[in-house]
Design a protein around this motif. Structure first.
Motif: not given
Length: 355
Positions: A59-75
């Motif tokens: 689950r950790c790997m899946a969560s990390s893989s959904s985030v890239t250097r282009y991702t803009i989220n609440d963080d």
């Protein structure tokens, strides 16, 4: 056999213990690790019997893989306070007339529009706008998808427009001077125009163009709170997007951007149906106040109290969805995002007709 079991158990406990510290220290390295650590830590705390170390790591790997250097989220950029966003949007609805009076249309945009408008007026085809078209890749694809429509791509950057897919030289304009190259025909139904977007929207509204679809693909998200008013849905010209009509299609890799865009449509509708009516009622002593109606083309004035947002409210309340069909990439941004597994989203606001 016993030693193997103990070895696996020790490895699992070690991994889970290390992962539990990610919520505390992961943010110093990556928002993705921080969020993944939080996910795993919470899952382990809920029921340790249900979450084996191997499953937690997956689950950790899946969560990390959904985030890239282009991702803009609440963080990266926290959501705008709803009361603040409502205030901004409704202020722009109220002051649209003033915005237009104090902002003359740029000369190069007016000149480019006049030339393109002659082509539009001589054709019976409906118009599709591709705002912020960049190199024109999306405009060309839309022209192929809708061969019986006139597709007009608009961008303020001469440099980006010069990198269009066909790399054609406009026969009637000098490519060395921006002001002398106002538009470029890529095909019989595809035109690229160098112009300021907000000014071009004003011109098309004044000319009463029959816009049936309006694409805004991957606009600059301005992911900083201090720059929120540069985002289209919080810009003073936002009502013009609604007023031009047609089905509106907006895409972005930032779900929050599209979510706030849809909320802004609802806030605009609230203004036109409540605040604007009350203001009109208080200003009319002998006449009955106007009732908000579906907008009529060519009337960008807020004083007429037309509800530009009304045709889009139904879809706006549904909000954006993830873009699942990756068979065709409309823009260079989309191709780049798809290549690294970055999620992209789409907001479709269909113009509902009155029964």
């Amino acid at each position: 056999s016993f030693l193997r079991i103990m070895e696996k158990l020790i490895r699992t406990l070690f991994c889970v213990t290390m992962i539990s510290y990610l919520p505390k220290f992961g943010s110093a390295f990556s928002p993705a690790l921080s969020r993944a650590g939080s996910l795993l830590f919470n899952a382990r705390g809920q029921s340790s019997n249900q979450y084996q170390g191997r499953h937690l790591l997956q689950r950790c790997m899946a969560s990390s893989s959904s985030v890239t250097r282009y991702t803009i989220n609440d963080d990266v950029c926290a959501p705008t306070n709803e009361a603040e966003l409502r205030k901004i949007v409704q202020k722009h609805c109220r002051t649209l007339d003033s915005f237009q009076r104090h902002r003359p249309i740029a000369a190069h945009t007016r000149a480019a529009f006049d030339q393109v408008s002659s082509l539009v007026n001589s054709s019976t085809a409906k118009v599709i706008l591709d705002s912020g078209c960049g190199t024109g890749k999306s405009t060309k694809l839309l022209g192929e998808q809708y061969p019986d429509h006139l597709v007009i791509g608009v961008d303020r950057s001469f440099t980006r427009l010069s990198k269009n897919p066909l790399d054609l030289k406009n026969e009637t304009n000098d490519a060395t001077e921006e002001c002398e190259r106002p538009f470029q025909a890529l095909s019989s139904n595809v035109i690229l125009v160098r112009a300021e977007l907000t000014d071009f929207w004003r011109c098309s509204l004044e000319a009463n163009w029959n816009v049936c679809r309006h694409y805004i693909l991957y606009p600059n998200p301005y992911p900083k709170k201090s720059r929120i008013k540069k985002r289209f849905y919080a810009h003073p010209a936002f009502p013009l997007i609604l007023a031009n009509g047609g089905d509106i299609v907006v895409r972005s890799n930032w779900f929050g951007y599209l979510n706030e865009f849809s909320k802004s449509v609802v806030y605009a509708h609230e203004y036109y149906t409540h605040d604007a009516t009350q203001q009109s009622s208080s200003s009319l002593s002998s006449e009955e106040a106007d009732t908000p109606t579906t907008p009529q083309k060519g009337q960008p004035s807020t004083s007429s109290i037309v509800d530009w947002a009304l045709p889009y409210v139904k879809d706006a309340k549904r909000g954006p969805v993830e873009r699942m069909d990756k068979s065709v990439t409309m823009t260079a941004f989309e191709r780049k995002y798809d290549a690294v597994g970055e999620k992209t989203y789409e907001l479709i606001l269909q113009q509902q007709q009155e029964p």
